[in-house]
Scaffold this active site. Structure first.
Site, PDB file in Angstrom:
ATOM      1  N   ASP A 116       0.801  -1.224   0.000  1.00  0.00           N
ATOM      2  CA  ASP A 116       0.000   0.000   0.000  1.00  0.00           C
ATOM      3  C   ASP A 116       0.833   1.273   0.000  1.00  0.00           C
ATOM      4  OD1 ASP A 116      -2.670  -1.008  -0.025  1.00  0.00           O
ATOM      5  OD2 ASP A 116      -2.381  -1.695   2.024  1.00  0.00           O
ATOM      6  N   ASP A 174      -6.444  -4.574  -5.649  1.00  0.00           N
ATOM      7  CA  ASP A 174      -6.098  -3.225  -5.208  1.00  0.00           C
ATOM      8  C   ASP A 174      -4.664  -2.850  -5.595  1.00  0.00           C
ATOM      9  OD1 ASP A 174      -7.839  -4.838  -3.574  1.00  0.00           O
ATOM     10  OD2 ASP A 174      -7.998  -3.224  -2.108  1.00  0.00           O
TER      11      ASP A 174
END
Length: 402
Positions: A116, A174
């Site tokens: 992330d 993602d």
């Protein structure tokens, strides 16, 4: 059942019509002016309210604000939103606040246990560098990109997403969003291996994450020795075979962006296939704000996900500039933005704990962040507004001063 769904569809269509009328009457730019003014007000108040390093993430069921500490995957979105707020308004105070909240994230450059880093650093430091060209932002971006690249497995051809769970080598859809960071960093810091790793990840994901209808799984687990797929799951969706709405949005955005960065035509073709799945899905409500999962059965009682809608809108606006018949994507995105700018989804100034949008869903099956504001919904909404204004050649600073 068919009668119930027909009734529900008619009700949704009526609601979409009402919302659309609420924001489009009068001047054609009224809805855009309303949404940007509201956004700038909310961001200004939020910057005065919250503390750098503990950024607003969502609202808890008890009405308190859920804060994102430094290692939270969403921590970079608020600083990034402030940078977008500065671009939308030209307010130098917003730039000052954006810098303050960005520099508070400095230690993230040393984080190594998550994919992330794109969300955390590129949305904050990346926007800061893009706008200011202040070299204070470059070293953290370089360090963070090196740590993201270190998670690339050459045998499997993908970047590892999570360091937890029952999977051997999990990769989530993602992760397509974080490739933008490596594409940029590979060029900025003369690291072609970073760029190539991002491109390889996109190719591998296209091969293994998607079904025949171009919907995607959420999680693929790989064997690190052979590179073969071990499991396909949809961790945050309704079932392993369902189409989790935000997952579809991540894929659309990721392949649109991958084409822009690589000019590899197979990526834009993939983006168009995903767009067709989303735009033509029979479960898409008339106002174009998807349910949290496209395959839910109780559609009349299932929450919408404004975060997925915001990501879809931003991606479609980008896609509209990359293909010959892009107007259909522009128009669909415009419809989404008009709905999100209606009173149903856009907060009133001073309310909603200073978040901009209402009605998003984090992880419904885990009873986490259901029908609540989310900081990444706000971020991609602001990005979409900025992209829309640029394509329409609308000067938002002038518009908001009128």
């Amino acid at each position: 059942m068919k009668t119930l769904l027909s009734t529900f569809a008619a009700a949704i269509a009526l609601m979409g019509s009402v919302n659309s009328m609420a924001v489009t009457k009068g001047n054609g730019d009224d809805w855009l002016k309303k949404s940007t003014k509201t956004a700038v007000y909310q961001l200004t108040k939020a910057a005065q309210t919250y503390t750098p390093g503990m950024n607003p993430r969502s609202i808890n069921p008890d009405g308190t604000v859920r804060l994102a500490p430094l290692r939270d995957w969403t921590t970079g979105f608020f600083a990034g939103s402030l940078w977008y707020g500065y671009e939308l308004s030209g307010d130098q105070n917003m730039a000052t606040e954006a810098k303050r909240f960005t520099l508070a994230l400095d230690s993230i450059q040393y984080v190594k246990d998550t994919h992330d880093l794109g969300f955390m650093l590129y949305c904050s430091y990346g926007n800061a560098w893009r706008i200011t060209r202040d070299k204070i932002y470059l070293k953290p971006l370089e360090n963070g990109a090196a740590n993201l690249y270190a998670r690339f497995n050459k045998k499997a051809g993908v970047i590892r997403s999570w360091d937890f769970g029952h999977w051997q080598y999990p990769v989530i859809i993602d992760n397509m969003m974080n490739l933008e960071y490596l594409y940029w960093a590979g060029k900025e810091f003369n690291k072609p291996e970073w760029f190539n790793a991002a491109k390889t990840h996109a190719v591998t994901t296209m091969k293994n994450h998607f079904r025949k209808d171009y919907s995607s799984y959420h999680v693929i687990s790989y064997d690190t020795l052979s590179g073969k797929v071990l499991q396909r799951e949809t961790h945050q969706g309704l079932t392993n075979e369902s189409a989790w709405a935000r997952g579809q949005a991540w894929g659309l955005y990721g392949y649109t962006m991958s084409y822009k960065d690589t000019k590899d035509k197979k990526f834009v073709e993939q983006a168009e296939h995903i767009a067709a799945f989303i735009m033509n899905h029979p479960a898409m409500p008339a106002d174009k704000i998807p349910l949290w999962d496209f395959d839910v059965h109780n559609r009349d009682r299932s929450p919408r996900d404004a975060s997925a809608a915001a990501v879809i809108a931003s991606a479609l606006l980008d896609l509209s500039t990359q293909v010959k018949d892009g107007q259909k994507y522009f128009k669909y995105a415009e419809d989404i933005l008009k709905t999100l700018s209606s009173d149903e989804y856009l907060a009133k100034p001073g309310e909603n704990k200073f978040f901009i949008l209402k009605h998003s869903v984090g992880a419904l099956l885990y009873n986490s962040e259901i029908d609540t504001p989310l900081n990444y919904a706000d971020y991609y909404f602001l990005e979409a507004l900025k992209r829309y204004a640029a394509l329409k050649k609308i000067d938002l600073k002038t518009l908001n001063q009128s």
